[in-house]
Write an enzyme that holds these catalytic residues in place. Structure first.
Site, PDB file in Angstrom:
ATOM      1  N   LYS A 172     -46.217 -17.375  -3.243  1.00  0.00           N
ATOM      2  CA  LYS A 172     -45.986 -16.519  -4.306  1.00  0.00           C
ATOM      3  C   LYS A 172     -45.302 -16.956  -5.599  1.00  0.00           C
ATOM      4  CE  LYS A 172     -45.945 -12.579  -6.612  1.00  0.00           C
ATOM      5  NZ  LYS A 172     -47.083 -12.266  -6.954  1.00  0.00           N
ATOM      6  N   LYS A 240     -37.331 -12.969 -12.415  1.00  0.00           N
ATOM      7  CA  LYS A 240     -36.475 -12.864 -10.764  1.00  0.00           C
ATOM      8  C   LYS A 240     -37.410 -13.529 -10.159  1.00  0.00           C
ATOM      9  CE  LYS A 240     -38.669  -9.562  -8.270  1.00  0.00           C
ATOM     10  NZ  LYS A 240     -39.831  -9.892  -7.167  1.00  0.00           N
TER      11      LYS A 240
HETATM   12  P1  NAP Z   1     -40.952  -1.336  -9.287  1.00  0.00           P
HETATM   13  O1  NAP Z   1     -41.864  -0.056  -8.910  1.00  0.00           O
HETATM   14  O2  NAP Z   1     -39.662  -0.906  -9.330  1.00  0.00           O
HETATM   15  O3  NAP Z   1     -40.597  -0.154  -7.428  1.00  0.00           O
HETATM   16  C1  NAP Z   1     -39.363  -0.697  -6.836  1.00  0.00           C
HETATM   17  C2  NAP Z   1     -39.372   0.098  -5.522  1.00  0.00           C
HETATM   18  O4  NAP Z   1     -38.247   0.207  -4.497  1.00  0.00           O
HETATM   19  C3  NAP Z   1     -38.679   1.144  -6.158  1.00  0.00           C
HETATM   20  O5  NAP Z   1     -39.234   3.016  -5.471  1.00  0.00           O
HETATM   21  C4  NAP Z   1     -37.350   1.092  -5.182  1.00  0.00           C
HETATM   22  O6  NAP Z   1     -36.707   2.815  -4.568  1.00  0.00           O
HETATM   23  C5  NAP Z   1     -37.161   0.803  -3.884  1.00  0.00           C
HETATM   24  N1  NAP Z   1     -35.876  -0.518  -4.140  1.00  0.00           N
HETATM   25  C6  NAP Z   1     -35.379  -1.060  -4.584  1.00  0.00           C
HETATM   26  N2  NAP Z   1     -34.565  -1.397  -3.955  1.00  0.00           N
HETATM   27  C7  NAP Z   1     -34.373  -0.782  -3.288  1.00  0.00           C
HETATM   28  C8  NAP Z   1     -33.486  -0.541  -2.288  1.00  0.00           C
HETATM   29  N3  NAP Z   1     -32.240  -1.578  -2.137  1.00  0.00           N
HETATM   30  N4  NAP Z   1     -33.179  -0.278  -1.486  1.00  0.00           N
HETATM   31  C9  NAP Z   1     -34.433   1.026  -0.938  1.00  0.00           C
HETATM   32  N5  NAP Z   1     -35.056   0.461  -1.763  1.00  0.00           N
HETATM   33  C10 NAP Z   1     -35.035   0.000  -2.692  1.00  0.00           C
HETATM   34  O7  NAP Z   1     -41.464  -2.400  -8.311  1.00  0.00           O
HETATM   35  P2  NAP Z   1     -42.747  -2.958  -7.935  1.00  0.00           P
HETATM   36  O8  NAP Z   1     -43.630  -3.026  -9.894  1.00  0.00           O
HETATM   37  O9  NAP Z   1     -43.320  -1.685  -7.253  1.00  0.00           O
HETATM   38  O10 NAP Z   1     -42.186  -4.119  -7.468  1.00  0.00           O
HETATM   39  C11 NAP Z   1     -42.280  -4.339  -5.964  1.00  0.00           C
HETATM   40  C12 NAP Z   1     -42.083  -5.591  -5.958  1.00  0.00           C
HETATM   41  O11 NAP Z   1     -43.536  -6.417  -5.956  1.00  0.00           O
HETATM   42  C13 NAP Z   1     -41.340  -6.788  -6.018  1.00  0.00           C
HETATM   43  O12 NAP Z   1     -41.362  -8.210  -5.528  1.00  0.00           O
HETATM   44  C14 NAP Z   1     -42.465  -7.352  -7.113  1.00  0.00           C
HETATM   45  O13 NAP Z   1     -41.861  -8.072  -7.522  1.00  0.00           O
HETATM   46  C15 NAP Z   1     -43.078  -7.317  -6.623  1.00  0.00           C
HETATM   47  N6  NAP Z   1     -45.306  -7.431  -7.778  1.00  0.00           N
HETATM   48  C16 NAP Z   1     -45.073  -6.775  -8.358  1.00  0.00           C
HETATM   49  C17 NAP Z   1     -46.684  -6.395  -9.060  1.00  0.00           C
HETATM   50  C18 NAP Z   1     -46.721  -5.030 -10.105  1.00  0.00           C
HETATM   51  O14 NAP Z   1     -47.431  -5.366 -10.946  1.00  0.00           O
HETATM   52  N7  NAP Z   1     -45.781  -4.563 -10.681  1.00  0.00           N
HETATM   53  C19 NAP Z   1     -47.520  -7.478  -8.528  1.00  0.00           C
HETATM   54  C20 NAP Z   1     -46.799  -8.535  -7.249  1.00  0.00           C
HETATM   55  C21 NAP Z   1     -45.342  -8.169  -6.980  1.00  0.00           C
HETATM   56  P3  NAP Z   1     -36.140   4.351  -5.596  1.00  0.00           P
HETATM   57  O15 NAP Z   1     -37.364   4.617  -6.122  1.00  0.00           O
HETATM   58  O16 NAP Z   1     -35.629   5.087  -4.160  1.00  0.00           O
HETATM   59  O17 NAP Z   1     -35.513   3.559  -6.569  1.00  0.00           O
END
Ligand code: NAP
Length: 304
Positions: A172, A240
């Protein structure tokens, strides 16, 4: 269906991935810190758990899709974390993008309890998550990969077992270097065309059919032409990921100058309060650089 699934982290990516598992007929338990994150899953038939420990107790395969390295550490090792409830023979699959070194340490801690771990970060964005067409890069034991593969097929299309623990996360990081460096190259090409009074849209169209053609030129090139930076993949998450790359490079004693330059663009963008924009908004930093030569002095060394 056989395996009982648990899913922690129901944000932009996790929510549609978990929904796809539910729609495929798996029994699904979910946990999120905020109740509103769980609501769409509960309405679709998932059961809610009050803590990662409770979820782990009720699941055979536990997925995590949270934000950053410390978040995965706290979900697994923290108070009422996965480790407090998980049973020997279960599998933890972390699909977040985090540090490979920490992943290996987590795999070791879980292994001491008879629990296997896979790191399985993804590429393909929100659209890929909704359509079940993610690319999934997997690290961990071959037999565990084979066990979880049917579940990966629900969420993704291009699924590769890259190697042992951490190999998925290393893959990744390679992905993020390529995407980031290509965004910078496309931004520079678009700027050159514009400054030369040559239509960037026609330049993009001409280049897409040749050796310089890429998904980044296609999708992000269009975003730059339209100056529309709705995410997409948020700049703060790409920042990040480039920090994870930099930490790995430092541990290995590697010099990765292109990755450093990408990280600096993202630092400037996020520092300007634009971290919620798509990471292709790197274009704005480059554009401002050529508009205001004096801005060079305020930028970190390496760009400008
Ligand atoms: P996001 O929308 O910000 O969602 C992250 C989720 O994680 C939130 O629902 C949050 O929960 C939960 N969370 C964060 N910290 C936590 C903790 N300490 N304890 C419990 N729950 C926690 O992010 P995302 O876009 O889905 O991305 C998730 C991961 O996938 C990241 O590592 C990102 O780099 C990777 N990613 C993202 C994409 C993209 O296009 N978005 C593509 C590839 C990879 P709450 O709802 O309870 O706050």
């Amino acid at each position: 269906m056989g395996e009982r699934i648990g899913f922690i982290g129901l944000g932009i990516m996790g929510r549609p991935m978990a929904l796809n598992l539910l729609r495929a007929g798996y029994s699904l338990a979910v946990h999120a810190r905020r109740v509103e994150s769980m609501r769409p899953l509960i309405e679709a038939g998932a059961s809610a758990c009050g803590s990662p420990a409770e979820l782990a107790d009720r699941s055979d395969v536990i997925f995590t899709m949270v934000s950053d390295t410390p978040d995965v550490e706290s979900v697994i090792l923290g108070e009422n974390g996965v480790l407090a409830g998980v049973h020997p023979g279960s599998v933890v699959v972390d699909m977040s993008t985090i540090s490979a070194a920490v992943t290996r340490r987590l795999a070791e801690r879980l292994g001491e309890r008879g629990v296997e771990m896979l790191d399985a970060p993804v590429s393909g964005g929100e659209a890929g998550a909704i359509d079940g067409r993610l690319s999934i890069m997997v690290g961990g034991a071959e037999s565990t990969f084979a066990r979880v593969l049917p579940l990966f097929h629900v969420m993704g299309e291009n699924i590769v077992h890259v190697g042992g623990h951490g190999a998925g996360q290393v893959c990744k990081s390679c992905n993020q270097i390529l995407v980031g460096a290509t965004i910078v190259a496309v931004a520079e090409a678009m700027r050159l065309a514009q400054a030369s009074d040559v239509d960037p849209a026609r330049v993009r169209a001409a280049l897409l059919g040749g050796f310089a053609g890429s998904r980044v030129l296609d999708v992000h090139g269009q975003r730059m032409i339209d100056e529309n930076f709705e995410p997409g993949f948020k700049a703060r998450l790409h920042q990040k990921d480039m920090r994870i790359v930099a930490e790995a490079a430092q541990e290995l004693g590697l010099s990765l100058p292109s990755a450093n330059a990408v990280a600096r663009y993202l630092d400037v963008l996020v520092g300007q309060g634009l971290g919620e924009l798509d990471s292709s908004a790197i274009y704005l930093v480059l554009r401002d650089l050529s508009r205001e030569p004096s801005a060079h002095s305020s930028l970190p060394s390496g760009i400008g």
